[in-house]
Design an enzyme around this catalytic site. Structure first.
Site, short mmCIF file in Angstrom:
data_model
loop_
_atom_site.label_atom_id
_atom_site.label_comp_id
_atom_site.label_asym_id
_atom_site.label_seq_id
_atom_site.Cartn_x
_atom_site.Cartn_y
_atom_site.Cartn_z
N CYS A 178 -3.03 -4.33 21.02
CA CYS A 178 -1.59 -3.63 20.89
C CYS A 178 -2.48 -2.17 20.14
O CYS A 178 -3.41 -2.33 19.17
CB CYS A 178 -1.24 -4.14 19.96
SG CYS A 178 -0.55 -4.01 18.76
N LYS A 190 -3.10 -2.43 6.55
CA LYS A 190 -4.51 -3.37 6.37
C LYS A 190 -4.96 -3.98 7.36
O LYS A 190 -6.37 -4.23 6.42
CB LYS A 190 -3.73 -4.70 5.58
CG LYS A 190 -4.26 -6.04 5.21
CD LYS A 190 -3.34 -6.76 4.21
CE LYS A 190 -4.28 -8.10 4.08
NZ LYS A 190 -3.45 -9.49 4.44
N LYS A 247 -3.94 4.58 11.89
CA LYS A 247 -2.54 4.87 10.82
C LYS A 247 -3.12 4.07 9.51
O LYS A 247 -4.77 3.04 10.13
CB LYS A 247 -1.54 3.82 11.63
CG LYS A 247 -0.52 2.71 11.01
CD LYS A 247 0.29 2.15 11.40
CE LYS A 247 1.18 2.02 10.89
NZ LYS A 247 2.11 0.58 10.64
N CYS A 264 2.13 -9.91 20.46
CA CYS A 264 1.32 -8.95 19.61
C CYS A 264 1.91 -10.22 18.38
O CYS A 264 2.90 -9.54 17.64
CB CYS A 264 1.20 -7.54 19.37
SG CYS A 264 -0.09 -7.48 17.73
N HIS A 312 3.70 1.31 2.42
CA HIS A 312 5.14 1.12 2.31
C HIS A 312 5.52 2.29 0.92
O HIS A 312 7.49 1.64 0.55
CB HIS A 312 4.82 -0.21 1.84
CG HIS A 312 4.00 -0.98 2.60
ND1 HIS A 312 3.33 -1.72 1.37
CD2 HIS A 312 4.24 -2.04 3.42
CE1 HIS A 312 2.06 -2.56 3.04
NE2 HIS A 312 3.37 -2.78 4.37
N HIS A 329 0.50 -1.24 -0.08
CA HIS A 329 -0.08 0.04 -0.04
C HIS A 329 1.10 1.29 -0.32
O HIS A 329 2.01 0.89 -0.01
CB HIS A 329 -1.02 0.21 1.50
CG HIS A 329 -0.69 0.32 2.29
ND1 HIS A 329 -0.06 0.78 3.00
CD2 HIS A 329 -0.20 -1.24 3.51
CE1 HIS A 329 0.28 0.58 4.11
NE2 HIS A 329 -0.17 -0.79 4.73
N CYS A 342 1.93 -7.65 15.34
CA CYS A 342 3.53 -7.27 15.07
C CYS A 342 4.94 -8.58 15.50
O CYS A 342 6.13 -7.92 15.06
CB CYS A 342 3.86 -6.32 16.79
SG CYS A 342 3.00 -5.02 16.53
N HIS A 368 -2.52 -2.54 15.87
CA HIS A 368 -3.65 -3.28 15.36
C HIS A 368 -4.90 -3.55 15.93
O HIS A 368 -5.77 -4.39 15.89
CB HIS A 368 -2.44 -5.00 15.20
CG HIS A 368 -1.39 -5.04 14.49
ND1 HIS A 368 -0.14 -4.50 15.36
CD2 HIS A 368 -1.63 -5.08 13.27
CE1 HIS A 368 0.66 -4.70 14.05
NE2 HIS A 368 0.21 -4.36 13.17
N1 MSP Z 1 8.73 -6.79 8.36
C1 MSP Z 1 9.18 -5.69 9.44
C2 MSP Z 1 10.26 -5.33 8.90
C3 MSP Z 1 11.93 -5.77 9.52
S1 MSP Z 1 13.53 -4.87 8.64
C4 MSP Z 1 14.07 -5.82 9.05
C5 MSP Z 1 7.76 -5.12 8.80
N2 MSP Z 1 7.08 -5.04 7.72
S2 MSP Z 1 6.27 -4.09 7.53
O1 MSP Z 1 5.29 -5.05 6.03
O2 MSP Z 1 4.86 -4.12 8.36
O3 MSP Z 1 6.80 -3.10 7.09
C6 MSP Z 1 6.49 -1.70 8.13
C7 MSP Z 1 6.86 -0.86 7.43
O4 MSP Z 1 6.53 -0.28 6.52
C8 MSP Z 1 7.11 0.85 8.48
O5 MSP Z 1 8.22 0.65 9.51
C9 MSP Z 1 6.33 1.71 7.23
O6 MSP Z 1 8.38 2.40 6.56
C10 MSP Z 1 6.01 0.96 6.21
N3 MSP Z 1 4.77 2.00 6.16
C11 MSP Z 1 3.94 0.91 6.77
N4 MSP Z 1 2.15 1.20 7.27
C12 MSP Z 1 2.99 2.19 6.82
C13 MSP Z 1 2.03 3.76 7.00
N5 MSP Z 1 0.72 3.66 7.08
N6 MSP Z 1 2.73 5.27 6.81
C14 MSP Z 1 3.99 5.29 6.80
N7 MSP Z 1 4.65 4.26 6.60
C15 MSP Z 1 3.94 3.00 6.58
O7 MSP Z 1 7.85 -4.10 10.06
#
Ligand code: MSP
Length: 502
Positions: free
Chosen positions: A167, A321, A318, A150, A45, A42, A153, A170
């Protein structure tokens, strides 16, 4: 994967002034988090990844040896569970979804150098080697671990992490877990981490995030469980094959294996350490504790800097998904185009702060900044050139001191702001230059004398071409395709709308 090479285009007056200000470093290694493959890509990311892409492109254009790593996090209970619910094997789910991430990055023109998947053989072998080293060095020991977990997370939580027992990310209740476990001696690293963060050897930005981490460290660190007995979809511990490795430990090592590392702490890749690791607030704590502690235990230098940006929110929540409020990058690309999507993501809010997003806001900004702002300026200037009876040469210099000062100032701000990762501010200052040019046109009204080939008007158009050439250069890391299109229009002097109004 696309890359452009070498220095910022043709040398210009402004670039000449811009260069000496730059701190010379030989290499630049930048990473994004590796995203979980149970999720569809999304724009949250995409935000991190586009920002990293801009910085990677910027450093490449400056002539640095740059490495930009992205990837997917593919092991663990969460992925196992989602695959089961879909009636797929975890491997099938990972193959399918990591491809979605790759495709999304391709369509957003992300110039990554390597895409690491944690299910790759080299990565798995390296993780096992690390586990062996840590076990031999007695940083890993056997015990029992009990705590609230959780799944969203993939992290243990303390009571103080929860809001009304749930949490906050989530909105789910964590479950109590008690497992015979292998533990990592995280508690040993509290003081050394505190020092390194305080004295900026291990830099965390923005400052409020650094303070948050220091506040968290003050309460001490507990040893963490690094093994899972019931999770099958993970890397087996080499010293106890019934167990798999905790997904975060596996995931962190991607930042090393993504450079081709084979797990030997004495043979570190030459791009190491990362100059910048980008992420959002959700994962700063683990990145500021477990991750550097692992490196310290292995005697590997720490990353130079972590930068933590804010969340994209939808009506204050936030975007994620699990909250079902996501916008997908392909929808934005379809509506606005690739470069516009990159622009809209980065200009939503100051980098480091939260920003509320909506289709309505995106549309408004597209029309005002891209269709009316940049697109209109380019069309106006190229049309003036086309309609003029006389030859306007490619300008080498500029004759209006005010416009010149404005261009120079933009380059100086650009440099400073990019070094502090103020991506949104950089865009604001480029758009200030665009509106300065608009005002300059309005004041000089060059169309009035175009037909009579008045020398002054010729000069005005020349100055505008010079400004546009600079704007295209400034935009290169942000809107690479648009920047190319402007260069092309400047060369061919044929106008083609860049951003049709929506
Ligand atoms: N897999 C772990 C990261 C491991 S790194 C060694 C993880 N994955 S995640 O898919 O949940 O990705 C989290 C990251 O996605 C956030 O830190 C950020 O970079 C990005 N984001 C996910 N949702 C976001 C928002 N709503 N807003 C901004 N960034 C977002 O955690």
């Amino acid at each position: 994967m696309r890359r452009e090479q070498s220095s910022l285009r043709t040398p210009s007056l402004s670039l000449g002034r811009f260069k000496p200000l730059f701190k010379v470093m030989k290499k630049f290694y930048i990473t994004t988090p590796i995203y979980y493959v149970n999720d569809r890509v999304h724009i949250g990311h995409s935000y991190t990844t586009v920002a990293a892409d801009v910085l990677a492109r910027y450093h490449r254009l400056k002539g640095k040896r740059t490495f930009f790593l992205v990837g997917t996090d593919e092991h663990g209970e969460k992925i196992e569970k989602v695959a089961r619910n879909l009636g797929e094997t975890p491997k099938q789910l990972c193959d399918k979804n990591s491809l979605f991430f790759k495709k999304a990055w391709q369509s957003l023109n992300i110039s990554y150098d390597s895409f690491l998947r944690t299910t790759e053989k080299n990565h798995i072998k390296a993780v096992q080697k690390v586990l062996d080293v840590l076990y031999r060095k007695k940083f890993i020991y056997k015990g029992v671990y009990k705590g609230l977990y959780c799944l969203g997370c993939e992290q243990y939580k303390t009571k103080s992490d929860l809001v009304r027992g749930r949490c906050p990310q989530h909105q789910t209740k964590p479950k109590m877990m008690r497992e015979e476990s292998y533990l990592f001696r995280l508690s040993k690293f509290k003081d050394i981490l505190e020092n390194k963060i305080k004295n900026e050897e291990f830099k965390i930005r923005p400052k409020e995030r650094k303070n948050e981490v220091l506040g968290f460290l003050k309460n001490g660190l507990q040893d963490i469980s690094i093994s899972r007995e019931k999770v099958k979809w993970g890397i087996p511990l080499p010293f106890d094959k019934k167990m798999t490795c905790y997904v975060w430990l596996d995931a962190f090592l991607n930042y090393l294996t993504g450079l081709g590392w084979k797990g030997d702490p004495k043979k570190i890749p030459d791009f190491w350490p990362p100059d910048l690791q980008l992420m959002s607030k959700d994962i700063i704590r683990v990145h500021a504790t477990i991750w550097p502690a692992l490196l310290l235990a292995l005697d590997i230098p720490l990353p130079r800097q972590l930068f933590v940006h804010g969340y994209f929110t939808v009506e204050g929540q936030k975007m994620s998904k699990s909250l079902m409020n996501v916008i997908f990058p392909e929808e934005m690309i379809k509506k606005f185009g690739v470069d516009s999507t990159r622009y809209l993501l980065l200009s939503t809010c100051p980098f480091g702060k939260d920003g509320d997003v909506s289709w309505q806001k995106f549309e408004g900004k597209y029309n005002s900044d891209l269709a009316k702002g940049l697109g209109n300026l380019v069309a106006r200037v190229i049309t003036l050139v086309k309609n003029s009876k006389f030859q306007i040469p490619n300008p080498r210099q500029i004759t209006n001191p005010k416009l010149q000062a404005e261009i120079n100032k933009t380059w100086e701000d650009y440099q400073k702001a990019l070094d502090e990762f103020k991506l949104n501010e950089v865009l604001v200052s480029i758009w200030d230059l665009i509106s300065f040019c608009d005002k300059y046109i309005e004041k000089e009204r060059p169309w009035e004398e175009v037909k009579s080939a008045g020398w002054r008007k010729k000069e005005v158009i020349g100055n505008l071409l010079f400004a546009l050439d600079n704007i295209a250069k400034l935009l290169q890391p942000f809107l690479p395709e648009t920047s190319e299109k402007i260069f092309k229009q400047l060369k061919t002097r044929k106008s083609k709308p860049l951003f049709p109004r929506i």
